[in-house]
Design a protein around this motif. Sequence first.
Motif, PDB file in Angstrom:
ATOM      1  N   GLU A 491       0.816  -1.217   0.000  1.00 33.27           N
ATOM      2  CA  GLU A 491       0.000   0.000   0.000  1.00 33.27           C
ATOM      3  C   GLU A 491       0.853   1.271   0.000  1.00 33.27           C
ATOM      4  N   TYR A 492       2.131   1.133   0.321  1.00 34.52           N
ATOM      5  CA  TYR A 492       3.025   2.287   0.451  1.00 34.52           C
ATOM      6  C   TYR A 492       3.180   3.015  -0.883  1.00 34.52           C
ATOM      7  N   ASP A 493       3.045   4.350  -0.865  1.00 38.10           N
ATOM      8  CA  ASP A 493       3.111   5.115  -2.126  1.00 38.10           C
ATOM      9  C   ASP A 493       4.497   5.689  -2.406  1.00 38.10           C
ATOM     10  N   GLY A 494       5.470   5.353  -1.547  1.00 36.59           N
ATOM     11  CA  GLY A 494       6.844   5.781  -1.802  1.00 36.59           C
ATOM     12  C   GLY A 494       7.600   4.742  -2.615  1.00 36.59           C
ATOM     13  N   THR A 495       8.932   4.829  -2.573  1.00 38.28           N
ATOM     14  CA  THR A 495       9.813   3.948  -3.349  1.00 38.28           C
ATOM     15  C   THR A 495      10.556   3.018  -2.401  1.00 38.28           C
ATOM     16  N   ILE A 496      10.770   1.781  -2.841  1.00 36.09           N
ATOM     17  CA  ILE A 496      11.414   0.781  -1.982  1.00 36.09           C
ATOM     18  C   ILE A 496      12.590   0.150  -2.725  1.00 36.09           C
ATOM     19  N   PHE A 497      13.725   0.059  -2.025  1.00 34.19           N
ATOM     20  CA  PHE A 497      14.896  -0.686  -2.515  1.00 34.19           C
ATOM     21  C   PHE A 497      15.268  -1.640  -1.381  1.00 34.19           C
ATOM     22  N   VAL A 498      15.070  -2.943  -1.569  1.00 42.02           N
ATOM     23  CA  VAL A 498      15.145  -3.893  -0.472  1.00 42.02           C
ATOM     24  C   VAL A 498      16.094  -5.043  -0.785  1.00 42.02           C
ATOM     25  N   ILE A 499      16.908  -5.401   0.210  1.00 46.33           N
ATOM     26  CA  ILE A 499      17.702  -6.641   0.159  1.00 46.33           C
ATOM     27  C   ILE A 499      16.905  -7.695   0.906  1.00 46.33           C
ATOM     28  N   SER A 500      16.658  -8.833   0.286  1.00 49.25           N
ATOM     29  CA  SER A 500      15.915  -9.886   0.969  1.00 49.25           C
ATOM     30  C   SER A 500      16.220 -11.248   0.364  1.00 49.25           C
ATOM     31  N   HIS A 501      16.248 -12.266   1.254  1.00 48.09           N
ATOM     32  CA  HIS A 501      16.336 -13.653   0.812  1.00 48.09           C
ATOM     33  C   HIS A 501      15.010 -14.366   1.039  1.00 48.09           C
ATOM     34  N   ASP A 502      14.004 -13.599   1.454  1.00 51.53           N
ATOM     35  CA  ASP A 502      12.675 -14.157   1.725  1.00 51.53           C
ATOM     36  C   ASP A 502      11.915 -14.226   0.402  1.00 51.53           C
ATOM     37  N   ARG A 503      11.868 -15.426  -0.190  1.00 50.54           N
ATOM     38  CA  ARG A 503      11.290 -15.562  -1.536  1.00 50.54           C
ATOM     39  C   ARG A 503       9.789 -15.322  -1.553  1.00 50.54           C
TER      40      ARG A 503
END
Length: 638
Positions: A491-503
């Motif tokens: 729902e977030y209207d901003g921008t996301i740059f994420v490191i994740s190993h959670d498939r």
Amino acid sequence: MAILYVNNIKKSYGVDVVLDGINLIINEGDKIGFVGRNGAGKTTLFKIITGSIKQDEGEIILQKGKTLGYLSQNLDIDENLTAFEEVMKVFSDIKEIEERMRQIEEELSDPNSDHERLLKEYGRLQVEFENRNGYSCESYAKGVLIGLGLLEEEISKKICYLSGGQKTRVALAKLLLKSPDVLLLDEPTNHLDLGGIAFLENFLKEYRGTVLIISHDRYFLDVITNKTVEVLNGKVEEYGGNYSYFIKERKNRIEQRVKEYELKQKEIKRLEEMIERFRSFNREKSIKQAESKEKMLLKLEENLGDRPITYEENVRISFDTRIKSGNDVLQIEELSKSYGEKVLFNNINLMIRKAEKVALIGENGRGKSTLLKIIKGEVQPDSGYIRLGRNVEIGYYDQEQRDLNPEKTILDEVWDEFPQKTVREIRNALAAFLFKGDDVFKKIKDLSGGEKCRLNLLKLMLKKANFLLLDEPTNHLDILTREELEDTLLEYDGTIFVISHDRYFLNKVVQKICELEENSIVEYLGNYDYYMAKKNAKEDEIVVNEEGKTKTQIEKEKKKLKQERDKIKNIKNEIKKVEAEIEKKEKNIAELEEELCKEEVYTNPNMTRDINQQIINLKDELEKCYEIWEELLANIEE
């Protein structure tokens, strides 16, 4: 055949009952996932099974001659040895056989030795050495270490020079190589990259022993397990399938129990009315009938139990933005970073635009966290540059929780960062993240990993940034909190740059996956399943980056993704409206039903008739609302 019995296990810490009469029969070859909230008692149960802590009551029975292996938080490794030397301790008896064979070879060169006896011993040892894969144990050990994500040069390093995550991988490799009959793993994927997780999955799928896993990695549980055990309120409940099966079956069981409970409640009410009516007759026969019904009522009330739990209290996360950013949020050009001779990445380029949800993946040690720190301004690159767009405000989530002061209380940690807020505002925010009452005065050093994660998420939420840099945000979070975070980020209207190993997270939240390699960032315009499909496709079918497509192709794909997102968002807004209407109508019905109980109403036939008709009309409208609600939910699931 049963290999392990857990009989009536009870465990308390003071007045807190953690486990209350736990009974499990675990069969050979079972692969069981243990799920439940942080603090539910899963790890406590594992420690009781392995004997590292003592239960208050009950017993653990392991089939005679069988072995247990447990990956615990306190790693059983010698830090003065190299990673390879440490895991090879598993094969110490094989190496002793090899050493004895070398000694016999030397003794045979002596003409005065008992050749016949030595040759017999050598032959016996050689058969045993071959049967136990003595010639391949070293390469097998190296293969497991590399498979779990250690580099060739790290295998020969002393363990004391490795990171915490690398040490955990050494301990895990050592445990896998031991091949115990019952293998207990507590969050085994936390320090693995995607390649390491895939290796562990394949290893455990082929593992012939029994495997018990505590994990919040839903994708991992789906692939490995054939049974699920939920730990809730000190009790356990078993389900005969993997995590996805558990979610569906749990919902069905709860619905069935609620129906049964409500039917019993109706029967109790009916019996109470009958008893009251029989007693009002005040005759011997009617009094006996009333007494008979009272016995039935007492028995029914004794078997009623508590109302089934239909939901668990969860955190309430809501990410908002203080201001809107420009369309170009981040531009990376020709960026390089090395530490000594170790090259993390070289001349990489990337563009992230407003409202994109982008994941950064890659092998451990490639520099993913370093790249986020360069963007944040915490680390300087060797060359190249970073440009942030207009009005970009960064919110950073650090998986190491290094920005938390261990000596502060929870309340002071948040209040010191947001001094403009009142005590009430801070405490309300903390309560939404399940820090209530005296919990807010706990020191941060006394918190669990999951509690520290929740606290950092709260601070991130209060910052109202429009560009979130998230480094492994789901690590240490239980499944319910992960799902709440995922729904909020959607729902977030901003921008996301994420490191994740959670498939599971990568499938649900992100729209673009960027794979960090030494000399490039390879982009895939889709979620994790799309990424895997492209990785497994033929080389000429793989789109490596935007330069490999025309501008029209890129815009078409982005437009299609945006349309799908907008469609889901619109449906969710409609669902919220319908749910509000349902709540309003149910409230109106309840109020009218209360009106019917008033003397001035039920003594007036006209008023009673009018109110009853209003209730009937509202219930018809409510039924239509539920039909619309179900249709909208079905559209999202499609």
